[in-house]
Design a protein around this motif. Structure first.
Motif, PDB file in Angstrom:
ATOM      1  N   ILE A 150     -25.763 -63.201  -9.245  1.00 58.28           N
ATOM      2  CA  ILE A 150     -26.802 -62.654  -8.374  1.00 58.28           C
ATOM      3  C   ILE A 150     -26.419 -61.227  -7.986  1.00 58.28           C
ATOM      4  O   ILE A 150     -25.236 -60.939  -7.798  1.00 58.28           O
ATOM      5  N   ASP A 151     -27.423 -60.370  -7.893  1.00 61.40           N
ATOM      6  CA  ASP A 151     -27.131 -58.974  -7.552  1.00 61.40           C
ATOM      7  C   ASP A 151     -26.637 -58.882  -6.116  1.00 61.40           C
ATOM      8  O   ASP A 151     -27.093 -59.623  -5.244  1.00 61.40           O
ATOM      9  N   GLY A 152     -25.680 -57.975  -5.915  1.00 60.70           N
ATOM     10  CA  GLY A 152     -25.113 -57.810  -4.573  1.00 60.70           C
ATOM     11  C   GLY A 152     -23.808 -58.568  -4.426  1.00 60.70           C
ATOM     12  O   GLY A 152     -23.136 -58.457  -3.405  1.00 60.70           O
ATOM     13  N   VAL A 153     -23.431 -59.378  -5.451  1.00 55.56           N
ATOM     14  CA  VAL A 153     -22.193 -60.167  -5.390  1.00 55.56           C
ATOM     15  C   VAL A 153     -21.459 -59.974  -6.722  1.00 55.56           C
ATOM     16  O   VAL A 153     -22.078 -60.133  -7.778  1.00 55.56           O
ATOM     17  N   PRO A 154     -20.156 -59.637  -6.689  1.00 53.40           N
ATOM     18  CA  PRO A 154     -19.453 -59.471  -7.964  1.00 53.40           C
ATOM     19  C   PRO A 154     -19.218 -60.810  -8.673  1.00 53.40           C
ATOM     20  O   PRO A 154     -19.144 -61.851  -8.025  1.00 53.40           O
ATOM     21  N   GLY A 155     -19.106 -60.782  -9.996  1.00 57.60           N
ATOM     22  CA  GLY A 155     -18.733 -61.972 -10.765  1.00 57.60           C
ATOM     23  C   GLY A 155     -19.833 -63.007 -10.869  1.00 57.60           C
ATOM     24  O   GLY A 155     -21.000 -62.742 -10.560  1.00 57.60           O
ATOM     25  N   THR A 156     -19.439 -64.191 -11.336  1.00 54.02           N
ATOM     26  CA  THR A 156     -20.405 -65.286 -11.522  1.00 54.02           C
ATOM     27  C   THR A 156     -19.888 -66.541 -10.840  1.00 54.02           C
ATOM     28  O   THR A 156     -18.694 -66.675 -10.584  1.00 54.02           O
ATOM     29  N   SER A 157     -20.794 -67.472 -10.557  1.00 49.71           N
ATOM     30  CA  SER A 157     -20.453 -68.732  -9.863  1.00 49.71           C
ATOM     31  C   SER A 157     -21.431 -69.816 -10.301  1.00 49.71           C
ATOM     32  O   SER A 157     -22.382 -69.535 -11.042  1.00 49.71           O
ATOM     33  N   ALA A 158     -21.203 -71.043  -9.812  1.00 52.18           N
ATOM     34  CA  ALA A 158     -22.131 -72.139 -10.120  1.00 52.18           C
ATOM     35  C   ALA A 158     -23.481 -71.859  -9.461  1.00 52.18           C
ATOM     36  O   ALA A 158     -23.538 -71.376  -8.321  1.00 52.18           O
ATOM     37  N   PRO A 159     -24.580 -72.157 -10.177  1.00 49.02           N
ATOM     38  CA  PRO A 159     -25.897 -71.888  -9.590  1.00 49.02           C
ATOM     39  C   PRO A 159     -26.249 -72.863  -8.473  1.00 49.02           C
ATOM     40  O   PRO A 159     -25.859 -74.023  -8.516  1.00 49.02           O
ATOM     41  N   ILE A 160     -26.962 -72.377  -7.485  1.00 48.24           N
ATOM     42  CA  ILE A 160     -27.567 -73.253  -6.466  1.00 48.24           C
ATOM     43  C   ILE A 160     -29.068 -72.949  -6.502  1.00 48.24           C
ATOM     44  O   ILE A 160     -29.465 -71.795  -6.291  1.00 48.24           O
ATOM     45  N   ILE A 161     -29.860 -73.955  -6.826  1.00 51.44           N
ATOM     46  CA  ILE A 161     -31.318 -73.740  -6.849  1.00 51.44           C
ATOM     47  C   ILE A 161     -31.851 -74.033  -5.449  1.00 51.44           C
ATOM     48  O   ILE A 161     -31.555 -75.088  -4.875  1.00 51.44           O
ATOM     49  N   CYS A 162     -32.607 -73.089  -4.904  1.00 54.11           N
ATOM     50  CA  CYS A 162     -33.180 -73.268  -3.561  1.00 54.11           C
ATOM     51  C   CYS A 162     -34.701 -73.359  -3.707  1.00 54.11           C
ATOM     52  O   CYS A 162     -35.324 -72.411  -4.193  1.00 54.11           O
ATOM     53  N   ASN A 163     -35.256 -74.492  -3.310  1.00 54.08           N
ATOM     54  CA  ASN A 163     -36.714 -74.662  -3.357  1.00 54.08           C
ATOM     55  C   ASN A 163     -37.246 -74.738  -1.936  1.00 54.08           C
ATOM     56  O   ASN A 163     -37.048 -75.744  -1.243  1.00 54.08           O
ATOM     57  N   TYR A 164     -37.901 -73.670  -1.510  1.00 63.37           N
ATOM     58  CA  TYR A 164     -38.503 -73.644  -0.163  1.00 63.37           C
ATOM     59  C   TYR A 164     -39.889 -74.261  -0.233  1.00 63.37           C
ATOM     60  O   TYR A 164     -40.709 -73.857  -1.061  1.00 63.37           O
ATOM     61  N   LEU A 165     -40.149 -75.228   0.663  1.00 60.08           N
ATOM     62  CA  LEU A 165     -41.429 -75.930   0.617  1.00 60.08           C
ATOM     63  C   LEU A 165     -42.294 -75.485   1.793  1.00 60.08           C
ATOM     64  O   LEU A 165     -41.827 -75.505   2.940  1.00 60.08           O
ATOM     65  N   ASP A 166     -43.524 -75.074   1.501  1.00 62.07           N
ATOM     66  CA  ASP A 166     -44.513 -74.754   2.551  1.00 62.07           C
ATOM     67  C   ASP A 166     -43.956 -73.888   3.680  1.00 62.07           C
ATOM     68  O   ASP A 166     -43.972 -74.297   4.839  1.00 62.07           O
ATOM     69  N   VAL A 167     -43.463 -72.703   3.354  1.00 62.02           N
ATOM     70  CA  VAL A 167     -42.902 -71.851   4.420  1.00 62.02           C
ATOM     71  C   VAL A 167     -43.908 -70.840   4.985  1.00 62.02           C
ATOM     72  O   VAL A 167     -43.577 -70.047   5.868  1.00 62.02           O
ATOM     73  N   ALA A 168     -45.148 -70.862   4.475  1.00 61.95           N
ATOM     74  CA  ALA A 168     -46.138 -69.875   4.936  1.00 61.95           C
ATOM     75  C   ALA A 168     -46.330 -69.971   6.448  1.00 61.95           C
ATOM     76  O   ALA A 168     -46.558 -71.049   6.992  1.00 61.95           O
ATOM     77  N   GLY A 169     -46.211 -68.852   7.128  1.00 58.27           N
ATOM     78  CA  GLY A 169     -46.472 -68.798   8.569  1.00 58.27           C
ATOM     79  C   GLY A 169     -45.415 -69.492   9.411  1.00 58.27           C
ATOM     80  O   GLY A 169     -45.645 -69.776  10.587  1.00 58.27           O
ATOM     81  N   SER A 170     -44.230 -69.728   8.859  1.00 52.37           N
ATOM     82  CA  SER A 170     -43.264 -70.547   9.611  1.00 52.37           C
ATOM     83  C   SER A 170     -42.738 -69.856  10.870  1.00 52.37           C
ATOM     84  O   SER A 170     -42.327 -70.516  11.807  1.00 52.37           O
ATOM     85  N   VAL A 171     -42.763 -68.541  10.925  1.00 49.39           N
ATOM     86  CA  VAL A 171     -42.297 -67.856  12.142  1.00 49.39           C
ATOM     87  C   VAL A 171     -43.489 -67.359  12.985  1.00 49.39           C
ATOM     88  O   VAL A 171     -43.482 -67.469  14.207  1.00 49.39           O
ATOM     89  N   CYS A 172     -44.521 -66.866  12.308  1.00 52.64           N
ATOM     90  CA  CYS A 172     -45.641 -66.224  13.035  1.00 52.64           C
ATOM     91  C   CYS A 172     -46.880 -67.120  13.158  1.00 52.64           C
ATOM     92  O   CYS A 172     -47.858 -66.711  13.785  1.00 52.64           O
ATOM     93  N   GLY A 173     -46.874 -68.279  12.529  1.00 50.18           N
ATOM     94  CA  GLY A 173     -48.029 -69.184  12.649  1.00 50.18           C
ATOM     95  C   GLY A 173     -48.965 -69.154  11.458  1.00 50.18           C
ATOM     96  O   GLY A 173     -49.636 -70.138  11.177  1.00 50.18           O
ATOM     97  N   SER A 174     -49.038 -68.027  10.760  1.00 44.35           N
ATOM     98  CA  SER A 174     -49.863 -68.011   9.540  1.00 44.35           C
ATOM     99  C   SER A 174     -49.329 -66.957   8.577  1.00 44.35           C
ATOM    100  O   SER A 174     -48.584 -66.053   8.978  1.00 44.35           O
TER     101      SER A 174
END
Ligand code: NQM
Length: 360
Positions: A150-174
């Motif tokens: 990943i950019d911003g980090v040197p070298g390589t590592s094991a992947p972590i897949i992150c799946n964000y579900l339904d985050v629309a409006g999670s801080v502001c309401g919409s």
């Protein structure tokens, strides 16, 4: 229980680094908890008397426990220590620190790994959303090495897949908290969007910039910072965030045409210094705006291939690809899932010592 010494892990999560605690090792009282966090991470701008790295990206804390929700494994609260201001802000979430939560949960035996991969459902308390983390666990052991980069980090590592579900409006309401896909504030065209992180998008040309300036150059541009802060303070209440002078949201993202084959180029203020890369949920919010023709992004990109789109967000140290899955409901586009790749690494484990004066 006394808090003279508190167990912690230090983990690089994505392109950030934080101090991770078990919730049960910290005080229940939030004021005392925050004082202890400040005492451990550092109160002054150099964080000379603490473990923080004197930069917003290395001044972060995760508080983790087994989930109280039936459909989740882990509860995660993110706390940003505001560098040099002797205070914390837990209003936003942090997708980079989130990518280290699985490491902490497995190391701390809150989650027992399964064969090959382990999926951990994380309840993100700051925004009340769920993210699924898919960790590499061959022979039921957490694997750190691998070939994911990943950019911003040197070298390589094991992947972590992150799946964000339904985050629309999670801080502001919409998703579009002002009710518009484009607004004009202080004579500047902007899009205010929250797909997991409140972000204000501005075309570089509106600020007299190219958008390819270095982070340092932008952070040192006092006039630009003043313009951005005036805009931010104006827009905060419009985004349902109230008075934001003491908050780290909304983040301000300057956009321009891509230079390296990506979808859009960015420089993000978080909110007063330019980010060396881009935040995870910040990138998700930028990518999300690209799906809507009425946003300020449409001068740069118009996306046609729904329902699954990969958008590559260029930033000062490389790029960040977000996969968005959406569906149309009554002619309105709804973004259901944002998938992305991160890596994380356990850096140290030990006990942290708050300053004795902070324990009274
Ligand atoms: O947007 C930086 C980071 C972040 C937050 C920031 C983040 C996110 O790079 O989800 O990851 O925006 O302050 O860690």
């Amino acid at each position: 229980m006394g808090y003279e010494s508190i167990p912690y892990m230090q983990i690089r999560g994505g392109s950030s680094k934080g101090i991770y605690f078990d919730k049960n090792d910290l005080p229940q009282d939030e004021n005392l908890r925050d004082e202890i966090i400040l005492s451990i991470v550092g109160r002054d701008s150099r964080q000379i008397d603490g473990l923080g790295g004197a930069n917003p990206l290395t001044s972060k804390v995760a508080i983790i426990s087994k989930s109280e929700k039936d459909n989740c494994d882990i509860d995660f609260l993110f706390v940003q220590v505001v560098v040099g201001e002797n205070r914390v802000d837990s209003s936003p979430n942090c997708g980079n620190i989130l990518s280290g939560v699985g490491v902490f949960a497995i190391e701390n035996k809150m989650v027992i790994p399964t064969e090959n991969t382990t999926t951990i459902k994380v309840n993100m308390i700051n925004s009340n959303n769920i993210c699924e983390l898919v960790m590499q666990t061959p022979n039921k052991k957490l694997k750190f090495d691998g070939d994911a980069r990943i950019d911003g980090v040197p070298g390589t590592s094991a992947p972590i897949i992150c799946n964000y579900l339904d985050v629309a409006g999670s801080v502001c309401g919409s998703l579009f908290p002002t009710g518009n896909k484009k607004d004009v504030v202080n004579d500047i065209d902007i899009t205010c969007i929250d797909n997991g992180m409140p972000v204000v998008l501005i075309n570089a040309s509106q600020l007299g910039l190219t958008g390819y300036e270095s982070c340092e150059e932008l952070t040192n541009n006092a006039e630009l910072r003043k313009t951005l802060e005036e805009l931010r303070l104006e827009v905060g209440p419009m985004m349902n965030l109230g008075e934001v002078s003491k908050k780290v949201v909304p983040k301000m993202t300057i956009i321009s045409a891509p230079k390296n084959g990506g979808s859009i180029n960015t420089r993000t203020f978080i909110p007063h210094n330019c980010h060396a890369a881009i935040g995870v949920l910040g990138a998700v919010s930028v990518a999300s705006a690209c799906l809507y023709d009425e946003c300020v992004t449409s001068d740069i990109i118009k996306v046609k291939n729904m329902p699954i789109v990969n958008l590559t967000i260029e930033h000062p140290s490389g790029e960040f690809t977000v996969e968005l899955t959406s569906e149309k409901i009554n002619d309105e586009l709804n973004i259901k899932k944002a998938g992305l790749l991160r890596t994380a690494r356990l850096l140290s484990k030990g006990v942290a010592y708050p300053h004795p004066a902070d324990l009274n």
